[in-house]
Design a protein around this motif. Structure first.
Motif, PDB file in Angstrom:
ATOM      1  N   VAL A   1       7.490  86.079   4.523  1.00  0.00           N
ATOM      2  CA  VAL A   1       7.631  86.549   5.959  1.00  0.00           C
ATOM      3  C   VAL A   1       6.055  86.572   6.540  1.00  0.00           C
ATOM      4  O   VAL A   1       5.335  87.308   6.021  1.00  0.00           O
ATOM      5  N   ALA A   2       5.837  85.753   7.703  1.00  0.00           N
ATOM      6  CA  ALA A   2       4.755  85.925   8.425  1.00  0.00           C
ATOM      7  C   ALA A   2       5.138  85.742   9.806  1.00  0.00           C
ATOM      8  O   ALA A   2       5.788  85.399  10.358  1.00  0.00           O
ATOM      9  N   THR A   3       3.777  86.554  10.223  1.00  0.00           N
ATOM     10  CA  THR A   3       3.947  86.707  11.961  1.00  0.00           C
ATOM     11  C   THR A   3       2.607  85.980  12.450  1.00  0.00           C
ATOM     12  O   THR A   3       1.400  86.156  12.146  1.00  0.00           O
ATOM     13  N   GLY A   4       2.925  85.390  13.539  1.00  0.00           N
ATOM     14  CA  GLY A   4       1.734  84.726  14.276  1.00  0.00           C
ATOM     15  C   GLY A   4       2.103  83.633  15.338  1.00  0.00           C
ATOM     16  O   GLY A   4       3.331  83.280  15.666  1.00  0.00           O
ATOM     17  N   PRO A   5       0.948  83.249  15.847  1.00  0.00           N
ATOM     18  CA  PRO A   5       1.598  82.020  16.968  1.00  0.00           C
ATOM     19  C   PRO A   5       1.793  80.748  16.138  1.00  0.00           C
ATOM     20  O   PRO A   5       1.739  80.456  15.083  1.00  0.00           O
ATOM     21  N   LEU A   6       3.154  79.990  17.014  1.00  0.00           N
ATOM     22  CA  LEU A   6       3.644  78.854  16.512  1.00  0.00           C
ATOM     23  C   LEU A   6       3.955  77.933  17.863  1.00  0.00           C
ATOM     24  O   LEU A   6       4.249  78.524  18.567  1.00  0.00           O
ATOM     25  N   ALA A   7       4.367  76.527  17.673  1.00  0.00           N
ATOM     26  CA  ALA A   7       5.041  75.864  18.633  1.00  0.00           C
ATOM     27  C   ALA A   7       6.281  75.545  18.305  1.00  0.00           C
ATOM     28  O   ALA A   7       6.365  75.262  17.171  1.00  0.00           O
ATOM     29  N   ALA A   8       7.174  75.512  19.105  1.00  0.00           N
ATOM     30  CA  ALA A   8       8.711  75.264  18.919  1.00  0.00           C
ATOM     31  C   ALA A   8       9.152  74.179  19.837  1.00  0.00           C
ATOM     32  O   ALA A   8       9.014  74.197  21.007  1.00  0.00           O
ATOM     33  N   GLY A   9       9.881  73.372  19.555  1.00  0.00           N
ATOM     34  CA  GLY A   9      10.580  72.353  20.481  1.00  0.00           C
ATOM     35  C   GLY A   9      11.241  71.496  19.694  1.00  0.00           C
ATOM     36  O   GLY A   9      11.350  71.281  18.503  1.00  0.00           O
ATOM     37  N   THR A  10      11.834  70.396  20.412  1.00  0.00           N
ATOM     38  CA  THR A  10      12.713  69.237  20.015  1.00  0.00           C
ATOM     39  C   THR A  10      11.518  67.951  19.891  1.00  0.00           C
ATOM     40  O   THR A  10      10.834  68.010  20.726  1.00  0.00           O
ATOM     41  N   VAL A  11      11.614  67.278  18.784  1.00  0.00           N
ATOM     42  CA  VAL A  11      10.949  66.448  18.274  1.00  0.00           C
ATOM     43  C   VAL A  11      11.505  65.124  17.514  1.00  0.00           C
ATOM     44  O   VAL A  11      12.771  65.329  17.485  1.00  0.00           O
ATOM     45  N   GLY A  12      11.268  63.986  17.817  1.00  0.00           N
ATOM     46  CA  GLY A  12      11.888  62.685  17.320  1.00  0.00           C
ATOM     47  C   GLY A  12      11.707  61.558  17.948  1.00  0.00           C
ATOM     48  O   GLY A  12      11.104  61.596  19.078  1.00  0.00           O
ATOM     49  N   GLY A  13      12.432  60.528  17.761  1.00  0.00           N
ATOM     50  CA  GLY A  13      12.465  59.326  18.344  1.00  0.00           C
ATOM     51  C   GLY A  13      13.364  59.341  19.487  1.00  0.00           C
ATOM     52  O   GLY A  13      14.144  60.314  19.853  1.00  0.00           O
ATOM     53  N   GLU A  14      13.648  58.131  20.275  1.00  0.00           N
ATOM     54  CA  GLU A  14      14.406  58.093  21.393  1.00  0.00           C
ATOM     55  C   GLU A  14      15.868  58.134  21.070  1.00  0.00           C
ATOM     56  O   GLU A  14      16.814  58.742  21.945  1.00  0.00           O
ATOM     57  N   ALA A  15      16.246  57.903  19.941  1.00  0.00           N
ATOM     58  CA  ALA A  15      17.839  58.007  19.437  1.00  0.00           C
ATOM     59  C   ALA A  15      18.059  59.215  18.573  1.00  0.00           C
ATOM     60  O   ALA A  15      19.374  59.579  18.841  1.00  0.00           O
ATOM     61  N   ARG A  16      17.042  60.116  18.229  1.00  0.00           N
ATOM     62  CA  ARG A  16      17.405  61.039  17.499  1.00  0.00           C
ATOM     63  C   ARG A  16      16.404  62.196  17.427  1.00  0.00           C
ATOM     64  O   ARG A  16      15.281  61.798  17.526  1.00  0.00           O
ATOM     65  N   HIS A  17      16.729  63.302  17.640  1.00  0.00           N
ATOM     66  CA  HIS A  17      15.576  64.627  17.852  1.00  0.00           C
ATOM     67  C   HIS A  17      16.190  65.640  16.923  1.00  0.00           C
ATOM     68  O   HIS A  17      17.269  65.742  16.547  1.00  0.00           O
ATOM     69  N   THR A  18      15.264  66.714  16.729  1.00  0.00           N
ATOM     70  CA  THR A  18      15.502  67.724  15.898  1.00  0.00           C
ATOM     71  C   THR A  18      14.640  68.904  16.231  1.00  0.00           C
ATOM     72  O   THR A  18      13.662  68.422  16.952  1.00  0.00           O
TER      73      THR A  18
END
Length: 442
Positions: free
Chosen positions: A353-370
């Protein structure tokens, strides 16, 4: 058959909209009739005012009956009957209600008043029920009522003077003689009034039809959105799926969060002794129970990686006490595997378990994201999970996580400031109290 669930949902939504709209129409109708009754009582002479007011109040009371028939087999029939009754009442007022109680005023002069406008009010009220058939029915009843009232008045007249009695180039006196005649009945005007009522009815029915299509489209869209969300929610966190189906993408987030990384100890050796289907069942059973714990603690399982998974607290769902939530979830997970077997096997977990700053969001190509998480905090949680091997512990937490814990949660053992593999900076590391299995390096 495909589409049948959507159609059923749309029809249910329409039925509900019709029921609410009709209820609103009845309430408005009742209020209007009561107001008209008091209007006649105060402005007209006795006894005609009492007769008319009594009829109006009776009609208002009768109109409440269909509300008692809601959801019964007579519900739709009662609606049609009510608007037919209203059209008949307006026609009766036109044909029988005298213009004055002070003398024998010819009933044909009633067309010089505004009584024919009652038909438009009745048609407008029928629109609220969101039924094109009901609107058309009401308009037809109004036209038939207008024609019947006109015919009844004509039967009681000794002779009829109409616009056809005007000469081709009438003078002022000619016009006055016709229009001010006590026998005047503008039959062409009555025909035009009937045609206008029919035209208004058709326009209203078309508007209601378009409104129903909007309701159907919205209902079908909601069903489809829920279906996609259910399917999509199997592969990404449900909270992320909901935002994705609403907005098409998840806005990038940069925030401080707590990351929990959990891995099944010795899973490779265990999987070699089991058939593939049992391995999958075991993982599904464990992941289902583990995800329930994360959800209960207000976190989100972001991804499953083989026999491991990563969960986030305060991303994407906000949680001010995310260090407490993450550590408590770790305790619950360790209790889970110590008390429950999965496909006949006892599992052991290693958690970081760790706590700190991070970036979150959807990434991927035009046809598929995660949906994914990036940052040193994510890497540190993974490194701490692996570091459990060296310390013989089940759960290690970072110093930043320890610093954010509520005082009642400060039951952790300091393991020192360590240089974690893959990071330039050292990190303070703590082990959850009671989770150390042995001190020798394995």
């Amino acid at each position: 058959m495909p589409g049948r669930p959507d159609q059923s949902s749309a029809e249910e939504a329409l039925a509900g909209a019709e029921r609410k709209g009709f209820r609103l129409a009845v309430i408005g109708r009742t209020g209007a009739l009561v107001a008209f009754a008091f209007f006649y009582l105060t402005l007209y002479a006795f006894p005609n005012n009492v007769y008319v007011a009594g009829v109006l109040l009776l009609a208002a009371a009768i109109g409440l009956i269909p509300l008692r028939l809601a959801r019964s087999r007579f519900e739709r029939t009662a609606r049609f009957a009510l608007f037919a009754l209203d059209a008949a009442a307006a026609s009766a007022i036109l044909a029988f209600a005298p213009l004055s109680s002070g003398g024998d005023v010819p009933q044909n002069l009633v067309f010089l008043s505004s009584r024919t406008e009652y038909f438009y009010v009745i048609v407008a009220a029928s629109i609220l029920a969101l039924s094109p058939a009901l609107v058309i029915w009401t308009g037809l009843c109004a036209v038939i009522g207008l024609a019947s009232a006109t015919a009844w008045i004509m039967l009681g007249m000794e002779r009829i003077v109409s616009l056809g009695d005007l000469p081709s180039s009438p003078s002022r006196d000619d016009v006055f003689a016709v229009l001010l005649s006590p026998y005047f009945l503008g039959i062409p005007v009555r025909v035009i009034e009937g045609l206008v009522i029919l035209l208004v009815t058709c326009i209203a029915a078309l508007a209601v039809h378009r409104a129903r299509n909007v309701v159907r489209a919205n209902a079908a869209g909601e069903v489809e959105r829920n279906r996609i969300q259910r399917i999509f929610g199997r592969y990404v966190p449900p909270q992320v799926a909901e935002q994705l189906t609403q907005g098409g993408q998840l806005a990038p987030q940069l925030r401080t969060a707590s990351i929990l990384f959990a891995d099944i100890e010795g899973f490779t050796r265990l999987s070699e002794t089991l058939p593939p289907e049992r391995v999958i069942r075991m993982l599904n059973c464990f992941f289902g129970a583990a995800t329930a714990i994360i959800d209960e603690r207000g976190g989100v399982v972001v991804n499953y990686i083989g026999d491991a998974f990563i969960a986030a607290f305060n991303a994407p769902l906000p949680a001010d006490d995310h260090p407490d939530r993450a550590v408590n979830a770790a305790r619950d997970l360790l209790s889970l595997v110590s008390e429950q077997v999965f496909e006949g096997h006892q599992l052991r977990l290693r958690i970081g378990v760790a706590t700190g700053p991070l970036a979150a969001g959807t990434v991927g190509g035009e046809a598929r994201h995660t949906y994914t998480l990036y940052g040193d905090t994510v890497n540190l949680a993974q490194r701490l999970e692996a570091l459990n091997k060296d310390f013989g512990t089940d759960c290690l937490i970072s110093g930043s996580t320890f610093d954010g814990l509520h005082p009642v949660c400060l039951d952790a053992v300091a393991m020192g400031t360590l240089q974690v593999r893959g990071r330039e900076r050292s990190a303070r590391v703590y082990a959850l109290s009671g989770q150390t299995r042995h001190s020798s390096v394995r």
